[in-house]
Scaffold this motif. Structure first.
Motif, PDB file in Angstrom:
ATOM      1  N   GLN A 116       0.826  -1.206   0.000  1.00 37.74           N
ATOM      2  CA  GLN A 116       0.000   0.000   0.000  1.00 37.74           C
ATOM      3  C   GLN A 116       0.861   1.257   0.000  1.00 37.74           C
ATOM      4  O   GLN A 116       0.451   2.306  -0.496  1.00 37.74           O
ATOM      5  N   LEU A 117       2.058   1.160   0.547  1.00 40.80           N
ATOM      6  CA  LEU A 117       2.986   2.289   0.527  1.00 40.80           C
ATOM      7  C   LEU A 117       3.693   2.399  -0.817  1.00 40.80           C
ATOM      8  O   LEU A 117       3.880   3.498  -1.351  1.00 40.80           O
ATOM      9  N   VAL A 118       4.055   1.258  -1.393  1.00 39.15           N
ATOM     10  CA  VAL A 118       4.836   1.252  -2.628  1.00 39.15           C
ATOM     11  C   VAL A 118       3.970   1.538  -3.854  1.00 39.15           C
ATOM     12  O   VAL A 118       4.434   2.145  -4.825  1.00 39.15           O
ATOM     13  N   ARG A 119       2.718   1.141  -3.826  1.00 38.42           N
ATOM     14  CA  ARG A 119       1.895   1.204  -5.037  1.00 38.42           C
ATOM     15  C   ARG A 119       1.703   2.621  -5.565  1.00 38.42           C
ATOM     16  O   ARG A 119       1.425   2.815  -6.754  1.00 38.42           O
ATOM     17  N   SER A 120       1.853   3.635  -4.699  1.00 36.27           N
ATOM     18  CA  SER A 120       1.724   5.019  -5.167  1.00 36.27           C
ATOM     19  C   SER A 120       3.003   5.532  -5.807  1.00 36.27           C
ATOM     20  O   SER A 120       3.016   6.644  -6.352  1.00 36.27           O
ATOM     21  N   ARG A 121       4.070   4.757  -5.796  1.00 37.06           N
ATOM     22  CA  ARG A 121       5.333   5.167  -6.425  1.00 37.06           C
ATOM     23  C   ARG A 121       5.326   4.737  -7.893  1.00 37.06           C
ATOM     24  O   ARG A 121       6.095   3.879  -8.332  1.00 37.06           O
ATOM     25  N   VAL A 122       4.467   5.355  -8.643  1.00 37.39           N
ATOM     26  CA  VAL A 122       4.204   4.911 -10.010  1.00 37.39           C
ATOM     27  C   VAL A 122       5.136   5.538 -11.037  1.00 37.39           C
ATOM     28  O   VAL A 122       5.211   5.061 -12.178  1.00 37.39           O
ATOM     29  N   ARG A 230       8.589   8.933  -4.369  1.00 32.52           N
ATOM     30  CA  ARG A 230       8.811   8.484  -2.991  1.00 32.52           C
ATOM     31  C   ARG A 230       7.957   9.343  -2.066  1.00 32.52           C
ATOM     32  O   ARG A 230       7.561  10.454  -2.431  1.00 32.52           O
ATOM     33  N   GLN A 231       7.694   8.842  -0.857  1.00 34.38           N
ATOM     34  CA  GLN A 231       6.906   9.598   0.114  1.00 34.38           C
ATOM     35  C   GLN A 231       7.788  10.625   0.821  1.00 34.38           C
ATOM     36  O   GLN A 231       8.045  10.565   2.016  1.00 34.38           O
ATOM     37  N   VAL A 232       8.271  11.609   0.040  1.00 36.24           N
ATOM     38  CA  VAL A 232       9.129  12.664   0.595  1.00 36.24           C
ATOM     39  C   VAL A 232       8.589  14.031   0.202  1.00 36.24           C
ATOM     40  O   VAL A 232       9.335  15.005   0.124  1.00 36.24           O
ATOM     41  N   GLY A 233       7.278  14.115  -0.039  1.00 33.91           N
ATOM     42  CA  GLY A 233       6.691  15.377  -0.484  1.00 33.91           C
ATOM     43  C   GLY A 233       6.856  16.508   0.500  1.00 33.91           C
ATOM     44  O   GLY A 233       6.820  17.682   0.114  1.00 33.91           O
ATOM     45  N   VAL A 270      -0.197  18.604   0.110  1.00 32.15           N
ATOM     46  CA  VAL A 270      -1.412  18.240   0.844  1.00 32.15           C
ATOM     47  C   VAL A 270      -2.393  17.517  -0.074  1.00 32.15           C
ATOM     48  O   VAL A 270      -3.015  16.521   0.311  1.00 32.15           O
ATOM     49  N   GLY A 271      -2.530  17.993  -1.305  1.00 36.21           N
ATOM     50  CA  GLY A 271      -3.426  17.324  -2.248  1.00 36.21           C
ATOM     51  C   GLY A 271      -3.007  15.901  -2.531  1.00 36.21           C
ATOM     52  O   GLY A 271      -3.851  14.990  -2.584  1.00 36.21           O
ATOM     53  N   GLN A 272      -1.708  15.677  -2.709  1.00 29.60           N
ATOM     54  CA  GLN A 272      -1.235  14.320  -2.972  1.00 29.60           C
ATOM     55  C   GLN A 272      -1.446  13.424  -1.767  1.00 29.60           C
ATOM     56  O   GLN A 272      -1.822  12.258  -1.893  1.00 29.60           O
ATOM     57  N   GLU A 273      -1.231  13.943  -0.567  1.00 24.96           N
ATOM     58  CA  GLU A 273      -1.437  13.150   0.639  1.00 24.96           C
ATOM     59  C   GLU A 273      -2.916  12.794   0.810  1.00 24.96           C
ATOM     60  O   GLU A 273      -3.250  11.664   1.209  1.00 24.96           O
ATOM     61  N   LEU A 274      -3.816  13.720   0.516  1.00 27.82           N
ATOM     62  CA  LEU A 274      -5.245  13.424   0.600  1.00 27.82           C
ATOM     63  C   LEU A 274      -5.635  12.339  -0.399  1.00 27.82           C
ATOM     64  O   LEU A 274      -6.474  11.475  -0.107  1.00 27.82           O
ATOM     65  N   PHE A 275      -5.015  12.363  -1.569  1.00 31.90           N
ATOM     66  CA  PHE A 275      -5.285  11.324  -2.563  1.00 31.90           C
ATOM     67  C   PHE A 275      -4.845   9.960  -2.049  1.00 31.90           C
ATOM     68  O   PHE A 275      -5.559   8.961  -2.189  1.00 31.90           O
ATOM     69  N   VAL A 276      -3.670   9.912  -1.437  1.00 34.29           N
ATOM     70  CA  VAL A 276      -3.169   8.648  -0.891  1.00 34.29           C
ATOM     71  C   VAL A 276      -4.097   8.137   0.199  1.00 34.29           C
ATOM     72  O   VAL A 276      -4.418   6.942   0.262  1.00 34.29           O
TER      73      VAL A 276
END
Length: 647
Positions: A116-122, A230-233, A270-276
């Motif tokens: 679930q963490l990796v799948r957003s690293r598209v 990566r989750q470094v936004g 913030v928008g990307q985090e809400l999407f996740v």
């Protein structure tokens, strides 16, 4: 006649040597080439940095062999194959043809937090597709990581040169091009691409300048793309926020030149985090707590992790990466010495956000998670290098009056000589994409009639198209998950009854699997290695924690058991030791006394009730679920559930 007069007459009689026009033209051409700007960097800087780096990287890729595809690559290689149209099972087989690391369709299960963490690293898998078409999955997967390194060096050189000049850019960027993490993490993963995008963000920030709408459009795009890698936004708004705060303190104006950068990066992040949060079952914010449920517990864990990652990073650099250590120390000193500069604010914001990210992971791995702050560190180190060059370069010696007059006369004589002209720059072509398009309705709508710094619509349009392409490839490709894989029974744990179940290569009995599981857990409890092998690294595992220090203690069910993933302990050795002690009853289990009381066999594994004695002869009973091996025929299988009866 004096001797001086004779010498003077002889010098007048000799013809003055004239330099060859061809040589002058060649030198002029060389100077023109070296000073040309290529995407914001002098060609001379690039020639001094990139060739050595590229040759070194080529040798690294050839000699490293298997470690071009580390354990994490099993996710990304499979995602690439899935994005190219293969099924999950077929994609897993594609990965197995390249990588030696165990992988199965349940690695991508709907209930797996790592997936679930990796799948957003598209971004990385989609960008790699053209190269995979050209060079296959093994070679093609290495293109983007190498290009990420080059992007980092290029973008960092651009901002350092703009701030401090070409000489400082060569020194600082050249030094960064030699450090270990730049090479070591140029593997099939997202690390170097994230670092390259971080460099682009730093280059676009208003460091000692005022930026326009075009910069803001690219800044928003880079912030979005790094979040898709990566989750470094949080990095971008942290740097922009620090710059805004610095400017607020200096000017007492909250609407300063940094405000627009802060707004753009914050809104995108913030928008990307809400999407996740909306479309996945995991979020980077959820990894920070590591299962803690109280505010005090979280703060205590966070402070502990800060201390841990600092010790690990400093120890690694002190023993193995002296150049990197010197660069980061230089950046820190530069931040203090030139604390009023924008560079100090950017480095402070980058360091603080990197600390938060690394502490949320819980460990530092050879500066892997700290790489995203390298571009800001280069800017900080550059400020100190510039200061030192200005302080310690020798001043020009005073010229005597007679020598000055002689030099002036020599200059007048040399001015009479014809100097070959430098190559002339061609005037830009103005065709359909030039003034003609700018004067059309479409051109005016896109803002092509505006100054370049104010043209933001083409950048936004380009970024939107790129995002649409990434989404169009990944949503039907690697974005979907496979069905949930519970710890038991064995049929469901292996995703039986679905297209994702893999045919076992052998069927060892449960007592054999348990024997080797106890053997490995005992080694882990003694501080040797991690529970990866007989205990699957990602599969949901059920067991009974015995103490509050055991993994999953705070998430226990009513029966006292908990479900967790082995990889949730990461590289945290104390947590791994606690798990090993829990499943071996504090290393007292005598694995030679295993006895199966009942057995339910499926085509994928076994569900058993068993007994085993401890070293003092006391009999203990429990239940276990074991899966048959699907990777190697001689493997003992894996345990996905081991629960001791409550006593």
């Amino acid at each position: 006649m004096s001797a001086d007069t004779v010498v003077a007459q002889k010098q007048e009689a000799e013809p003055r040597r004239r330099r060859s026009p061809g040589l002058d033209r060649f030198q002029g051409l060389g100077t023109w080439i070296l000073t040309r700007q290529v995407f914001g960097v002098s060609a001379g800087v690039l020639l001094l940095v990139l060739p050595v780096f590229i040759l070194s990287m080529a040798m690294q890729l050839v000699s490293r062999q298997g470690w071009n595809h580390p354990p994490d690559s099993r996710y990304y290689l499979t995602m690439m194959a899935k994005d190219m149209g293969h099924s999950w099972l077929g994609s897993v087989k594609q990965d197995r043809s390249v990588s030696s690391w165990h992988v199965a369709p349940y690695f991508f299960a709907d209930n797996d937090p790592t997936w679930q963490l990796v799948r957003s690293r598209v971004l990385y898998p989609v960008l790699s597709i053209p190269f995979v078409w050209l060079w296959g999955l093994s070679g093609g997967s290495m293109a983007i990581p190498v290009l990420g390194d080059i992007l980092f060096l290029w973008a960092t050189a651009a901002v350092v040169q703009r701030l401090y000049g070409p000489a400082v850019a060569v020194i600082v960027v050249g030094a960064f091009s030699t450090v270990g993490p730049i090479f070591g993490f140029a593997w099939a993963g997202t690390d170097t691409l994230g670092m390259g995008l971080a460099a682009v963000i730093v280059a676009l920030l208003p460091i000692d300048r005022t930026i326009g709408k075009a910069h803001l459009a690219w800044l928003g795009s880079a912030t979005l793309f790094i979040a898709l890698d990566r989750q470094v936004g949080v990095l971008a708004p942290a740097m922009a926020g620090a710059g805004w705060l610095w400017e607020l303190i200096r000017t007492r104006q909250w609407r300063n030149r940094w405000l627009s950068s802060l707004v753009v990066t914050s809104v995108v992040t913030v928008g990307q985090e809400l999407f996740v949060l909306a479309f996945t079952k995991s979020s980077p914010s959820g990894t920070v707590s590591h299962g803690t449920t109280t505010t005090f517990g979280f703060l205590r864990l966070f402070v502990h992790n800060l201390k841990l990652v600092t010790q690990e990073a400093v120890t690694y650099m002190w023993h193995q990466e002296h150049i990197l250590f010197a660069l980061l120390v230089a950046a820190g000193i530069g931040m203090v010495v030139r604390f009023k500069s924008d560079a100090s604010a950017v480095f402070l914001g980058a360091a603080a956000s990197t600390y938060v990210i690394t502490a949320s992971v819980g460990f530092s791995t050879l500066m892997r998670y700290e790489m995203i702050m390298f571009p800001a560190a280069a800017v900080g180190a550059g400020s100190l290098v510039q200061l030192m060059l200005g302080q310690f370069l020798p001043a020009p010696a005073p010229v005597p009056a007679k020598a000055a007059v002689a030099a002036s006369e020599a200059d007048e004589e040399s001015a009479e000589e014809p100097v070959p002209p430098l190559p002339r720059r061609r005037a830009p072509r103005r065709g359909a994409l030039g003034l003609g398009l700018a004067n059309t309705a479409a051109g005016r709508f896109l803002g092509l009639d505006q100054p370049r710094i104010d043209r933001w619509k083409p950048q936004v349009l380009f970024s939107a198209v790129a995002v649409v392409v990434v989404a169009a490839v990944s949503i039907p490709g690697s974005w979907p998950s496979t069905p949930a894989a519970p710890p038991s029974p064995s049929y469901l744990a292996a995703q039986g009854g679905t297209q994702y179940a893999m045919t076992p290569l052998a069927k060892p009995p449960a007592e054999t699997t348990l024997f080797w599981a106890f053997n490995q857990a005992t080694d882990v409890a003694n501080g040797h290695g991690l529970p990866d092998g007989s205990w699957d690294w990602v599969h949901a595992t059920r067991y009974r924690p015995l103490t509050s220090n055991d993994p999953g203690w705070s998430t226990r069910d009513k029966d006292g058991t908990t479900v967790f993933q082995i990889n949730s302990v990461g590289m945290d050795q104390p947590s791994a030791i606690a798990f090993g002690n829990a499943v071996t009853l504090n290393r007292t289990v005598d694995k030679t006394t295993i006895k199966i009381l009942s057995r339910q066999v499926s085509e994928y594994g076994e569900d058993v009730v068993f007994t085993v004695k401890d070293k003092s002869g006391v009999l203990h009973q429990g239940t276990a679920t074991t899966l048959y091996p699907t990777w190697e025929a001689n493997a003992p299988g894996e345990v996905t559930a081991l629960v001791w009866d409550a006593s």
